[in-house]
Motif scaffolding. Structure first.
Motif, PDB file in Angstrom:
ATOM      1  N   GLU A  65       0.837  -1.188   0.000  1.00  0.00           N
ATOM      2  CA  GLU A  65       0.000   0.000   0.000  1.00  0.00           C
ATOM      3  C   GLU A  65       0.879   1.248   0.000  1.00  0.00           C
ATOM      4  O   GLU A  65       1.866   1.332   0.735  1.00  0.00           O
ATOM      5  CB  GLU A  65      -0.902   0.013   1.241  1.00  0.00           C
ATOM      6  N   LEU A  66       0.521   2.238  -0.797  1.00  0.00           N
ATOM      7  CA  LEU A  66       1.354   3.427  -0.930  1.00  0.00           C
ATOM      8  C   LEU A  66       1.431   4.239   0.356  1.00  0.00           C
ATOM      9  O   LEU A  66       2.499   4.550   0.845  1.00  0.00           O
ATOM     10  CB  LEU A  66       0.813   4.311  -2.057  1.00  0.00           C
ATOM     11  N   ALA A  67       0.281   4.585   0.909  1.00  0.00           N
ATOM     12  CA  ALA A  67       0.257   5.523   2.025  1.00  0.00           C
ATOM     13  C   ALA A  67       0.989   4.990   3.244  1.00  0.00           C
ATOM     14  O   ALA A  67       1.705   5.716   3.915  1.00  0.00           O
ATOM     15  CB  ALA A  67      -1.182   5.862   2.394  1.00  0.00           C
ATOM     16  N   GLY A  68       0.842   3.705   3.526  1.00  0.00           N
ATOM     17  CA  GLY A  68       1.438   3.151   4.732  1.00  0.00           C
ATOM     18  C   GLY A  68       2.924   2.912   4.629  1.00  0.00           C
ATOM     19  O   GLY A  68       3.572   2.614   5.627  1.00  0.00           O
ATOM     20  N   ASN A  69       3.493   3.020   3.433  1.00  0.00           N
ATOM     21  CA  ASN A  69       4.915   2.737   3.252  1.00  0.00           C
ATOM     22  C   ASN A  69       5.610   3.872   2.512  1.00  0.00           C
ATOM     23  O   ASN A  69       6.493   3.654   1.689  1.00  0.00           O
ATOM     24  CB  ASN A  69       5.084   1.429   2.474  1.00  0.00           C
ATOM     25  N   SER A  70       5.196   5.087   2.784  1.00  0.00           N
ATOM     26  CA  SER A  70       5.725   6.221   2.036  1.00  0.00           C
ATOM     27  C   SER A  70       7.205   6.462   2.298  1.00  0.00           C
ATOM     28  O   SER A  70       7.849   7.189   1.546  1.00  0.00           O
ATOM     29  CB  SER A  70       4.929   7.482   2.368  1.00  0.00           C
ATOM     30  N   HIS A  71       7.760   5.894   3.358  1.00  0.00           N
ATOM     31  CA  HIS A  71       9.179   6.066   3.659  1.00  0.00           C
ATOM     32  C   HIS A  71       9.988   4.826   3.316  1.00  0.00           C
ATOM     33  O   HIS A  71      11.132   4.697   3.739  1.00  0.00           O
ATOM     34  CB  HIS A  71       9.374   6.427   5.132  1.00  0.00           C
ATOM     35  N   ALA A  72       9.410   3.928   2.542  1.00  0.00           N
ATOM     36  CA  ALA A  72      10.098   2.712   2.126  1.00  0.00           C
ATOM     37  C   ALA A  72      10.356   2.762   0.629  1.00  0.00           C
ATOM     38  O   ALA A  72       9.996   3.723  -0.050  1.00  0.00           O
ATOM     39  CB  ALA A  72       9.255   1.493   2.490  1.00  0.00           C
ATOM     40  N   VAL A  73      10.977   1.714   0.121  1.00  0.00           N
ATOM     41  CA  VAL A  73      11.256   1.631  -1.309  1.00  0.00           C
ATOM     42  C   VAL A  73      10.685   0.328  -1.841  1.00  0.00           C
ATOM     43  O   VAL A  73      10.811  -0.720  -1.212  1.00  0.00           O
ATOM     44  CB  VAL A  73      12.772   1.737  -1.594  1.00  0.00           C
ATOM     45  N   LYS A  74      10.048   0.392  -2.985  1.00  0.00           N
ATOM     46  CA  LYS A  74       9.504  -0.815  -3.589  1.00  0.00           C
ATOM     47  C   LYS A  74      10.615  -1.627  -4.256  1.00  0.00           C
ATOM     48  O   LYS A  74      11.608  -1.088  -4.733  1.00  0.00           O
ATOM     49  CB  LYS A  74       8.417  -0.474  -4.604  1.00  0.00           C
ATOM     50  N   GLN A  75      10.394  -2.934  -4.295  1.00  0.00           N
ATOM     51  CA  GLN A  75      11.404  -3.818  -4.859  1.00  0.00           C
ATOM     52  C   GLN A  75      11.727  -3.471  -6.300  1.00  0.00           C
ATOM     53  O   GLN A  75      12.872  -3.591  -6.738  1.00  0.00           O
ATOM     54  CB  GLN A  75      10.918  -5.276  -4.760  1.00  0.00           C
ATOM     55  N   TRP A  76      10.721  -3.001  -7.060  1.00  0.00           N
ATOM     56  CA  TRP A  76      10.972  -2.746  -8.477  1.00  0.00           C
ATOM     57  C   TRP A  76      11.983  -1.627  -8.701  1.00  0.00           C
ATOM     58  O   TRP A  76      12.568  -1.522  -9.777  1.00  0.00           O
ATOM     59  CB  TRP A  76       9.683  -2.471  -9.230  1.00  0.00           C
ATOM     60  N   ALA A  77      12.221  -0.800  -7.680  1.00  0.00           N
ATOM     61  CA  ALA A  77      13.169   0.294  -7.826  1.00  0.00           C
ATOM     62  C   ALA A  77      14.611  -0.115  -7.536  1.00  0.00           C
ATOM     63  O   ALA A  77      15.541   0.650  -7.827  1.00  0.00           O
ATOM     64  CB  ALA A  77      12.781   1.444  -6.901  1.00  0.00           C
ATOM     65  N   LEU A  78      14.808  -1.305  -6.983  1.00  0.00           N
ATOM     66  CA  LEU A  78      16.155  -1.763  -6.637  1.00  0.00           C
ATOM     67  C   LEU A  78      16.501  -3.103  -7.283  1.00  0.00           C
ATOM     68  O   LEU A  78      17.565  -3.656  -7.004  1.00  0.00           O
ATOM     69  CB  LEU A  78      16.294  -1.896  -5.108  1.00  0.00           C
ATOM     70  N   ASP A  79      15.638  -3.609  -8.134  1.00  0.00           N
ATOM     71  CA  ASP A  79      15.857  -4.922  -8.734  1.00  0.00           C
ATOM     72  C   ASP A  79      17.061  -4.894  -9.686  1.00  0.00           C
ATOM     73  O   ASP A  79      17.064  -4.121 -10.654  1.00  0.00           O
ATOM     74  CB  ASP A  79      14.612  -5.359  -9.497  1.00  0.00           C
ATOM     75  N   PRO A  80      18.076  -5.718  -9.458  1.00  0.00           N
ATOM     76  CA  PRO A  80      19.286  -5.635 -10.275  1.00  0.00           C
ATOM     77  C   PRO A  80      19.069  -6.012 -11.737  1.00  0.00           C
ATOM     78  O   PRO A  80      19.694  -5.431 -12.630  1.00  0.00           O
ATOM     79  CB  PRO A  80      20.261  -6.589  -9.581  1.00  0.00           C
ATOM     80  N   ASP A  81      18.204  -6.975 -12.008  1.00  0.00           N
ATOM     81  CA  ASP A  81      17.946  -7.350 -13.399  1.00  0.00           C
ATOM     82  C   ASP A  81      17.253  -6.220 -14.154  1.00  0.00           C
ATOM     83  O   ASP A  81      17.573  -5.935 -15.316  1.00  0.00           O
ATOM     84  CB  ASP A  81      17.100  -8.618 -13.462  1.00  0.00           C
TER      85      ASP A  81
END
Length: 320
Positions: free
Chosen positions: A289-305
């Motif tokens: 959920e976007l609102a509850g994790n606004s200070h986190a990073v989604k996996q798609w932004a750090l995926d090495p592939d």
């Protein structure tokens, strides 16, 4: 592995981060340095004795800012150079004109939630400006960064991203909104995800040369970047603020995390991280959920592939 933490937090300011630092001999480039976070970042770095180049669209405004920074910090080594991230010719000129080592590259400039527009190449303007322009600048300055790393035991790249990366991965099938309906928030979110992925892949490719890159979320800061906000966007932020999920920072607080990535010893030799409030942030699933994790990073932004794929796609778009 445990998250990397520092002594800084959401309330820290740029001055808090650089207090006591002597960066005499360090050469830094800050894009978009005529206002807002870029200006504050440049000022804070100049206060440490670093040599700063303001890479800006408006030379007149940049000259005024450089004079002000020199006057207020006592550091006269503040230069101005023309750079328009949506115009590859200006990036080529900037790179060709650069002479000597580079120790800090702060990819700060950007546009946000703009109306549909395209570059002369047909690229969607937010992706072209926020990602492709900085990508071209970064790879163009690789040799200078490598020389800087050899000279001072490391060089750093800082990519400014946003919590808006949570709105969209890089949609490789239609990056430039040629088939899907244009949505300014999705376009911005995609470009901010791309900023994170650049940091991941640049670190993978260049860490052996002493170059590391990290992405930073400055948090909510009221600057000229929000000039294209619709009323609905403003109302959405007001609701999040009322719910305690979001709060505005001052420009000085917003620049602090950039300075952490640029100067803190904890990030001197490690990259591919997403920083928020001065520390490495938690990674959450792509369907979080976007609102509850606004200070986190989604996996798609750090995926090495995905980062490798984006790097190659970007090279192809630039004709490399």
């Amino acid at each position: 592995m445990p998250l990397i933490t520092t002594a800084f937090d959401a309330g820290s300011t740029a001055d808090d981060v650089v207090t006591g630092l002597d960066l005499t001999g360090v050469r830094a480039v800050v894009t978009g340095a005529t206002s807002g976070l870029g200006r504050e970042t440049a000022r804070a770095l100049a206060s440490t004795g670093a040599e700063i180049t303001l890479a800006v669209r408006d030379i007149g405004a940049g000259t005024d800012v450089a004079k002000d920074i020199a006057a207020t910090t006592g550091n006269s080594a503040v230069h101005v150079a023309h750079l328009e991230l949506a115009d590859l010719a200006t990036i080529t000129r900037f790179v060709d004109d650069w002479d000597g080592p580079l120790h800090l590259l702060i990819n700060n400039a950007g546009i946000m939630a703009s109306a549909p527009a395209r570059t002369v190449q047909g690229w969607e303007l937010q992706f072209a400006t926020n990602h492709l322009g900085h990508f071209a600048l970064t790879i163009g300055l690789y040799q200078a960064l490598a020389a800087g790393a050899a000279e001072r035991d490391g060089a750093r790249i800082v990519a400014l991203t946003s919590g808006a990366h949570m709105y969209s991965p890089v949609v490789f099938d239609d990056i430039h909104f040629t088939r899907r309906a244009y949505d300014p928030q999705l376009a911005y979110g995609q470009s901010k995800t791309a900023n994170c992925l650049l940091a991941v892949e640049a670190t993978r490719r260049w860490a052996a040369d002493g170059i590391v890159a990290n992405a930073v979320n400055p948090g909510g800061v009221s600057t000229g970047l929000q000039r294209d906000f619709t009323q609905d966007m403003k109302d959405h932020l007001d609701r999040l603020e009322a719910a305690g999920v979001f709060s505005y920072k001052s420009v000085q607080q917003g620049a602090a995390t950039t300075l952490v990535a640029a100067t803190a010893p904890e990030f001197a030799h490690t990259g591919g991280h997403y920083l928020d409030d001065g520390n490495e942030a938690d990674t959450v699933p792509d369907d979080a959920e976007l609102a509850g994790n606004s200070h986190a990073v989604k996996q798609w932004a750090l995926d090495p592939d995905t980062a490798r794929k984006l790097w190659q796609v970007s090279l192809d778009l630039l004709g490399h």
